[in-house]
Design an enzyme around this catalytic site. Sequence first.
Site, PDB file in Angstrom:
ATOM      1  N   ASP A  59       0.940  -1.283  -0.078  1.00 26.56           N
ATOM      2  CA  ASP A  59       0.008   0.077  -0.105  1.00 26.56           C
ATOM      3  C   ASP A  59       0.854   1.300  -0.014  1.00 26.56           C
ATOM      4  O   ASP A  59       1.745   1.442   0.901  1.00 26.56           O
ATOM      5  CB  ASP A  59      -0.911  -0.147   1.243  1.00 26.56           C
ATOM      6  N   THR A 125      -4.884  13.931 -13.755  1.00 25.86           N
ATOM      7  CA  THR A 125      -6.052  13.918 -14.601  1.00 25.86           C
ATOM      8  C   THR A 125      -6.477  15.383 -15.208  1.00 25.86           C
ATOM      9  O   THR A 125      -6.390  16.208 -14.141  1.00 25.86           O
ATOM     10  CB  THR A 125      -7.381  13.455 -13.669  1.00 25.86           C
ATOM     11  N   ASP A 126      -7.198  15.290 -15.921  1.00 23.61           N
ATOM     12  CA  ASP A 126      -7.936  16.583 -16.645  1.00 23.61           C
ATOM     13  C   ASP A 126      -8.902  17.239 -15.644  1.00 23.61           C
ATOM     14  O   ASP A 126      -9.214  18.541 -15.708  1.00 23.61           O
ATOM     15  CB  ASP A 126      -8.268  16.634 -18.018  1.00 23.61           C
ATOM     16  N   GLU A 127      -9.309  16.378 -14.720  1.00 23.19           N
ATOM     17  CA  GLU A 127     -10.604  16.782 -13.794  1.00 23.19           C
ATOM     18  C   GLU A 127     -10.042  17.874 -12.794  1.00 23.19           C
ATOM     19  O   GLU A 127     -10.886  18.355 -12.279  1.00 23.19           O
ATOM     20  CB  GLU A 127     -11.091  15.569 -12.950  1.00 23.19           C
ATOM     21  N   TYR A 153     -12.796  13.230  -5.725  1.00 23.28           N
ATOM     22  CA  TYR A 153     -11.796  12.777  -6.334  1.00 23.28           C
ATOM     23  C   TYR A 153     -10.933  13.436  -6.998  1.00 23.28           C
ATOM     24  O   TYR A 153      -9.711  13.629  -6.761  1.00 23.28           O
ATOM     25  CB  TYR A 153     -12.501  11.680  -7.425  1.00 23.28           C
ATOM     26  N   LYS A 157      -6.936  14.478  -6.425  1.00 24.45           N
ATOM     27  CA  LYS A 157      -5.864  14.688  -7.416  1.00 24.45           C
ATOM     28  C   LYS A 157      -5.240  15.792  -7.610  1.00 24.45           C
ATOM     29  O   LYS A 157      -3.845  15.992  -7.782  1.00 24.45           O
ATOM     30  CB  LYS A 157      -6.598  13.987  -8.695  1.00 24.45           C
TER      31      LYS A 157
HETATM   32  P1  NAD Z   1      -7.509   1.931 -11.355  1.00 28.80           P
HETATM   33  O1  NAD Z   1      -8.538   2.299 -10.374  1.00 28.80           O
HETATM   34  O2  NAD Z   1      -8.017   1.000 -12.852  1.00 28.80           O
HETATM   35  O3  NAD Z   1      -6.477   1.257 -10.905  1.00 28.80           O
HETATM   36  C1  NAD Z   1      -5.884   1.809  -9.482  1.00 28.80           C
HETATM   37  C2  NAD Z   1      -4.697   0.948  -9.126  1.00 28.80           C
HETATM   38  O4  NAD Z   1      -4.104   1.401  -7.979  1.00 28.80           O
HETATM   39  C3  NAD Z   1      -5.340  -0.402  -8.838  1.00 28.80           C
HETATM   40  O5  NAD Z   1      -4.614  -1.332  -9.332  1.00 28.80           O
HETATM   41  C4  NAD Z   1      -5.215  -0.290  -7.248  1.00 28.80           C
HETATM   42  O6  NAD Z   1      -5.079  -1.690  -6.459  1.00 28.80           O
HETATM   43  C5  NAD Z   1      -4.252   0.596  -7.037  1.00 28.80           C
HETATM   44  N1  NAD Z   1      -4.122   0.956  -5.605  1.00 28.80           N
HETATM   45  C6  NAD Z   1      -5.122   1.834  -5.228  1.00 28.80           C
HETATM   46  N2  NAD Z   1      -4.831   2.200  -4.042  1.00 28.80           N
HETATM   47  C7  NAD Z   1      -3.584   1.801  -3.779  1.00 28.80           C
HETATM   48  C8  NAD Z   1      -2.875   1.998  -2.655  1.00 28.80           C
HETATM   49  N3  NAD Z   1      -3.268   2.813  -1.323  1.00 28.80           N
HETATM   50  N4  NAD Z   1      -1.545   1.381  -2.499  1.00 28.80           N
HETATM   51  C9  NAD Z   1      -1.097   0.891  -3.777  1.00 28.80           C
HETATM   52  N5  NAD Z   1      -1.991   0.512  -4.854  1.00 28.80           N
HETATM   53  C10 NAD Z   1      -3.259   1.254  -4.968  1.00 28.80           C
HETATM   54  O7  NAD Z   1      -7.008   3.350 -12.039  1.00 28.80           O
HETATM   55  P2  NAD Z   1      -7.011   3.756 -13.382  1.00 28.80           P
HETATM   56  O8  NAD Z   1      -7.921   4.250 -14.262  1.00 28.80           O
HETATM   57  O9  NAD Z   1      -5.967   2.960 -14.108  1.00 28.80           O
HETATM   58  O10 NAD Z   1      -6.236   5.498 -13.287  1.00 28.80           O
HETATM   59  C11 NAD Z   1      -4.702   5.234 -12.957  1.00 28.80           C
HETATM   60  C12 NAD Z   1      -4.279   6.595 -12.702  1.00 28.80           C
HETATM   61  O11 NAD Z   1      -4.387   7.406 -13.785  1.00 28.80           O
HETATM   62  C13 NAD Z   1      -4.862   7.084 -11.473  1.00 28.80           C
HETATM   63  O12 NAD Z   1      -4.081   8.219 -10.856  1.00 28.80           O
HETATM   64  C14 NAD Z   1      -5.999   8.129 -12.182  1.00 28.80           C
HETATM   65  O13 NAD Z   1      -6.273   9.223 -11.303  1.00 28.80           O
HETATM   66  C15 NAD Z   1      -5.450   8.611 -13.476  1.00 28.80           C
HETATM   67  N6  NAD Z   1      -6.333   8.655 -14.719  1.00 28.80           N
HETATM   68  C16 NAD Z   1      -7.107   7.922 -14.980  1.00 28.80           C
HETATM   69  C17 NAD Z   1      -7.611   8.367 -16.143  1.00 28.80           C
HETATM   70  C18 NAD Z   1      -8.845   7.396 -16.532  1.00 28.80           C
HETATM   71  O14 NAD Z   1      -9.598   7.620 -17.580  1.00 28.80           O
HETATM   72  N7  NAD Z   1      -9.144   6.157 -15.993  1.00 28.80           N
HETATM   73  C19 NAD Z   1      -7.363   9.538 -16.805  1.00 28.80           C
HETATM   74  C20 NAD Z   1      -6.610  10.406 -16.358  1.00 28.80           C
HETATM   75  C21 NAD Z   1      -5.850   9.985 -15.257  1.00 28.80           C
HETATM   76  O1  DAU Z   2     -11.182  12.782 -17.240  1.00 29.99           O
HETATM   77  C1  DAU Z   2     -10.266  11.891 -16.462  1.00 29.99           C
HETATM   78  C2  DAU Z   2     -11.211  10.901 -15.621  1.00 29.99           C
HETATM   79  O2  DAU Z   2     -11.923  10.105 -16.385  1.00 29.99           O
HETATM   80  C3  DAU Z   2     -10.121  10.145 -14.663  1.00 29.99           C
HETATM   81  O3  DAU Z   2      -9.339  11.010 -13.818  1.00 29.99           O
HETATM   82  C4  DAU Z   2     -10.984   9.140 -13.878  1.00 29.99           C
HETATM   83  O4  DAU Z   2     -10.260   8.585 -13.025  1.00 29.99           O
HETATM   84  C5  DAU Z   2     -12.007   8.530 -14.663  1.00 29.99           C
HETATM   85  O5  DAU Z   2     -12.836   7.489 -13.900  1.00 29.99           O
HETATM   86  C6  DAU Z   2     -12.819   9.289 -15.538  1.00 29.99           C
HETATM   87  O6  DAU Z   2     -13.639  10.137 -14.860  1.00 29.99           O
HETATM   88  P1  DAU Z   2     -15.367  10.029 -15.468  1.00 29.99           P
HETATM   89  O7  DAU Z   2     -16.365  10.494 -14.263  1.00 29.99           O
HETATM   90  O8  DAU Z   2     -15.511  10.998 -16.534  1.00 29.99           O
HETATM   91  O9  DAU Z   2     -15.455   8.730 -15.653  1.00 29.99           O
HETATM   92  P2  DAU Z   2     -16.788   7.560 -15.746  1.00 29.99           P
HETATM   93  O10 DAU Z   2     -16.598   6.553 -16.690  1.00 29.99           O
HETATM   94  O11 DAU Z   2     -17.087   7.369 -14.291  1.00 29.99           O
HETATM   95  O12 DAU Z   2     -18.143   8.324 -16.439  1.00 29.99           O
HETATM   96  C7  DAU Z   2     -18.044   8.893 -17.670  1.00 29.99           C
HETATM   97  C8  DAU Z   2     -19.240   9.725 -17.987  1.00 29.99           C
HETATM   98  O13 DAU Z   2     -20.299   8.798 -18.166  1.00 29.99           O
HETATM   99  C9  DAU Z   2     -19.431  10.795 -16.962  1.00 29.99           C
HETATM  100  O14 DAU Z   2     -20.287  11.918 -17.378  1.00 29.99           O
HETATM  101  C10 DAU Z   2     -20.632  10.104 -15.965  1.00 29.99           C
HETATM  102  C11 DAU Z   2     -21.234   9.092 -17.157  1.00 29.99           C
HETATM  103  N1  DAU Z   2     -21.707   7.811 -16.715  1.00 29.99           N
HETATM  104  C12 DAU Z   2     -20.976   6.882 -15.880  1.00 29.99           C
HETATM  105  C13 DAU Z   2     -21.284   5.901 -15.400  1.00 29.99           C
HETATM  106  C14 DAU Z   2     -20.332   4.728 -14.531  1.00 29.99           C
HETATM  107  C15 DAU Z   2     -23.092   7.499 -16.699  1.00 29.99           C
HETATM  108  O15 DAU Z   2     -23.742   8.141 -17.301  1.00 29.99           O
HETATM  109  N2  DAU Z   2     -23.262   6.156 -16.336  1.00 29.99           N
HETATM  110  C16 DAU Z   2     -22.707   5.265 -15.482  1.00 29.99           C
HETATM  111  O16 DAU Z   2     -23.149   4.267 -15.118  1.00 29.99           O
END
Ligand code: NAD
Ligand code: DAU
Length: 339
Positions: A59, A125-127, A153, A157
């Site tokens: 962790d 993240t762009d968020e 969230y 970040k």
């Molecule tokens: P994910 O939730 O799929 O994976 C996260 C991983 O981190 C998991 O394997 C989990 O076990 C591990 N983890 C969580 N808490 C932990 C801890 N305390 N110690 C060690 N490991 C831990 O996430 P993802 O979508 O792969 O995102 C990865 C990174 O990219 C994140 O930092 C997220 O904010 C960023 N990001 C995601 C997106 C997206 O669209 N998914 C876009 C932009 C940035």
């Molecule tokens: O922009 C980067 C981010 O994108 C990352 O930092 C986050 O980790 C990643 O989870 C993602 O965030 P979003 O909130 O945009 O992703 P999500 O897939 O949860 O949702 C995408 C869009 O779809 C959002 O407008 C919410 C909508 N949604 C999502 C779910 C899960 C629905 O309408 N129905 C759903 O069931």
Amino acid sequence: MKILVTGGAGFIGSNFVYLLLEERPEWKIICVDALTYAANIHTLNDAFKSPNFVFYKEDIRNREGISAIFEKERPDVVVNFAAESHVDRSIENPAIFLETNIIGTAVLMDACRKYGIQRFHQVGTDEVYGDLPLDRPDLFFHEDTPIHTSSPYSTSKASADLLVQAYHRTYGLPVTISRCSNNYGPYQFPEKLIPLMINNASQNKPLPVYGEGLNVRDWLYVKDHCYGILAVLEKGRVGEVYNLGGHNEKANIEIVKIILSELGKPESLITFVTDRKGHDQRYAIDPGKAMAELGWAPTTMFKDGIKLTIQWYREHMDWMAECTSGGYMKYYEEMYGNR
Ligand code: NAD
Ligand code: DAU
């Protein structure tokens, strides 16, 4: 080169591990992951076959555990993917987001300071820029767009990004930050829009679209994101932020209809449900800096990437079944049951 990758059993982290094994086969990869609900250790089955890959279940909040890994492995570079990543979960339970995303990042950077590293890269993240209005398609997120977060969230970040910049300025830690838009592709946990909709549609279950489905996200194929991170590591300037995105904006409802069409399922499966609290309207990245400075550009068009993605999930329903066993049904019922 010894690279420590945290969160490597999650979605983007595992895709990054596979990209490194393909593109930098001489590098040693030290993967650290706590294996939370979002991880699937079987995702790394092929990585375990490589002699250059080692895995630690740890962790990032555990100072002693992280320190012991640094003491043993002495990484040159650290890339931090580990995070709680789902906005909806952060609305239900913010505390773990603060702990992992902020404290965990600080613990890693303290280890970097103690043992010395060439680079600490924070996957952001762009968020952190908040959202853009739907009626201003001319606006984009730039690296100097003010931080203006909406959810626990995104706030966690943003806090981590600020801490990373503070460690650079105060302690001279050699850091970089990338901020990416929404990723899609293999190994994404089915709590996120695209895999959730593929999973539900495959089982003829309702597809829960929040609000009217008009919110816009800027989609990037996960492998393109991983190439972007590698480019920042190898060519990025220390202390800098790089936005990664592909100018591929789509309303959620468009995405859902594409998935239904690809799977040959009826649009009657779409169910509009109560909107997410504080729901960001539109994300849109300007990736101009990364393109100009790093020579990086996405190569996967959405029309191809979404087909590849749907095909991948269809061929890996066993992987999906593993993710949706355990606590998933309880989560789904709590999140969507009375929505
Ligand atoms: P994910 O939730 O799929 O994976 C996260 C991983 O981190 C998991 O394997 C989990 O076990 C591990 N983890 C969580 N808490 C932990 C801890 N305390 N110690 C060690 N490991 C831990 O996430 P993802 O979508 O792969 O995102 C990865 C990174 O990219 C994140 O930092 C997220 O904010 C960023 N990001 C995601 C997106 C997206 O669209 N998914 C876009 C932009 C940035
Ligand atoms: O922009 C980067 C981010 O994108 C990352 O930092 C986050 O980790 C990643 O989870 C993602 O965030 P979003 O909130 O945009 O992703 P999500 O897939 O949860 O949702 C995408 C869009 O779809 C959002 O407008 C919410 C909508 N949604 C999502 C779910 C899960 C629905 O309408 N129905 C759903 O069931």
